[in-house]
Design a protein around this motif. Sequence first.
Motif, PDB file in Angstrom:
ATOM      1  N   CYS A 196      57.576  17.403  41.505  1.00  0.00           N
ATOM      2  CA  CYS A 196      57.835  18.359  42.599  1.00  0.00           C
ATOM      3  C   CYS A 196      57.110  19.678  42.374  1.00  0.00           C
ATOM      4  O   CYS A 196      57.694  20.768  42.535  1.00  0.00           O
ATOM      5  CB  CYS A 196      59.336  18.592  42.751  1.00  0.00           C
ATOM      6  SG  CYS A 196      60.283  17.098  43.077  1.00  0.00           S
ATOM      7  N   SER A 197      55.853  19.610  41.994  1.00  0.00           N
ATOM      8  CA  SER A 197      54.984  20.791  41.891  1.00  0.00           C
ATOM      9  C   SER A 197      55.572  21.891  41.007  1.00  0.00           C
ATOM     10  O   SER A 197      55.549  23.072  41.356  1.00  0.00           O
ATOM     11  CB  SER A 197      54.693  21.363  43.285  1.00  0.00           C
ATOM     12  OG  SER A 197      54.087  20.391  44.102  1.00  0.00           O
ATOM     13  N   ASN A 220      54.245  28.478  43.537  1.00  0.00           N
ATOM     14  CA  ASN A 220      55.052  27.860  44.593  1.00  0.00           C
ATOM     15  C   ASN A 220      56.421  28.518  44.749  1.00  0.00           C
ATOM     16  O   ASN A 220      57.094  28.310  45.762  1.00  0.00           O
ATOM     17  CB  ASN A 220      55.253  26.363  44.295  1.00  0.00           C
ATOM     18  CG  ASN A 220      53.955  25.589  44.337  1.00  0.00           C
ATOM     19  OD1 ASN A 220      53.140  25.768  45.227  1.00  0.00           O
ATOM     20  ND2 ASN A 220      53.754  24.716  43.351  1.00  0.00           N
ATOM     21  N   ASN A 238      59.303  27.900  43.437  1.00  0.00           N
ATOM     22  CA  ASN A 238      60.220  26.810  43.766  1.00  0.00           C
ATOM     23  C   ASN A 238      61.272  26.594  42.675  1.00  0.00           C
ATOM     24  O   ASN A 238      61.547  25.465  42.266  1.00  0.00           O
ATOM     25  CB  ASN A 238      59.445  25.509  44.018  1.00  0.00           C
ATOM     26  CG  ASN A 238      58.529  25.139  42.852  1.00  0.00           C
ATOM     27  OD1 ASN A 238      58.439  25.866  41.863  1.00  0.00           O
ATOM     28  ND2 ASN A 238      57.857  24.004  42.960  1.00  0.00           N
ATOM     29  N   THR A 295      63.934  25.306  54.469  1.00  0.00           N
ATOM     30  CA  THR A 295      64.042  23.908  54.058  1.00  0.00           C
ATOM     31  C   THR A 295      65.517  23.511  54.028  1.00  0.00           C
ATOM     32  O   THR A 295      66.411  24.343  54.223  1.00  0.00           O
ATOM     33  CB  THR A 295      63.421  23.683  52.664  1.00  0.00           C
ATOM     34  OG1 THR A 295      64.209  24.382  51.680  1.00  0.00           O
ATOM     35  CG2 THR A 295      61.982  24.195  52.621  1.00  0.00           C
ATOM     36  N   TYR A 348      60.187  17.221  48.752  1.00  0.00           N
ATOM     37  CA  TYR A 348      58.832  16.843  48.334  1.00  0.00           C
ATOM     38  C   TYR A 348      58.523  15.377  48.628  1.00  0.00           C
ATOM     39  O   TYR A 348      57.406  14.914  48.353  1.00  0.00           O
ATOM     40  CB  TYR A 348      58.649  17.119  46.837  1.00  0.00           C
ATOM     41  CG  TYR A 348      58.426  18.581  46.522  1.00  0.00           C
ATOM     42  CD1 TYR A 348      57.142  19.131  46.542  1.00  0.00           C
ATOM     43  CD2 TYR A 348      59.496  19.415  46.217  1.00  0.00           C
ATOM     44  CE1 TYR A 348      56.939  20.475  46.265  1.00  0.00           C
ATOM     45  CE2 TYR A 348      59.296  20.763  45.930  1.00  0.00           C
ATOM     46  CZ  TYR A 348      58.017  21.285  45.962  1.00  0.00           C
ATOM     47  OH  TYR A 348      57.814  22.617  45.681  1.00  0.00           O
TER      48      TYR A 348
END
Length: 276
Positions: free
Chosen positions: A67-68, A103, A105, A134, A175
């Motif tokens: 997930c990056s 990102n 995140n 999101t 993702y």
Amino acid sequence: MKNFAKRVSALVLALVVGAAALCPAAFAAASLPDLPRDQCVVDDANVLSDSTTQAIIDLNAQLEQSCSGAQIGVLTVDYTGNYSTEDYATQAFNAWGIGDAANNNGVLILLVMESPIYEDGDYYVTYGDGFRNTTLESQASALAQTMEGDFVNRDYSDAVITCANNVADTIADIYGVSLSGGSYNDGGYAEPDDGPTTFENVVLGIVILFMSLLVMLIIVLFVFRVFIAPIGHAVGWNWGPFAWGYMAGSARRRYRPGPPPPPGPGFGPGYGPGYG
């Protein structure tokens, strides 16, 4: 006498200065613990098990790869001082640098043992700007609430594992990937446990039931009085509940005495024949 007065003055001055020096420290906000960037769990309150820490580490290994660079940080503290739980979580998140820097995140799960609002402590979930707009943003409150049952029972490790798994699966859905060893099978997060039923809950339920029945009774009587009883009375049904329903709540006329009778011929004649 003057020396004694000087000593007392000096003692008072020392106490005032000492109090002034201590007050800022007493009312200052709790400082953040050390938040090493190479650690995803900081158990400052010492309430989590080693297996819980390892489970979060393993979970983050999957997130970072799939997930990056997303990460979940877990922080436990005894108190937050002057800061609210939300403000303390935001400061800790920014200082820690959770998630991928590009990102943004990361997600932080904060547990607070002592709270001025809740007698059993508090918790909070915050996230980076990368998760704005999101499902994680829309479900953040519900995700945090999945800790409620375990948190109230002071099962802090179970509370963290439940919340972290739910957060991780939500991130994976964002993702479009799947994580091994997920906490649920149908894509939805676990519902919060309301905890055991207490005596107060039973009493509250009885009161609510009683009030509901009372309201229903009032509605039934109102309908009977306004709609049904007048119809029955119009067709001559003045017996039983129809008569009672028609009279219930009606305004009674006040007794008004009529005009006095005309005066008689006198006390003697009027009293004699009338009495006999």
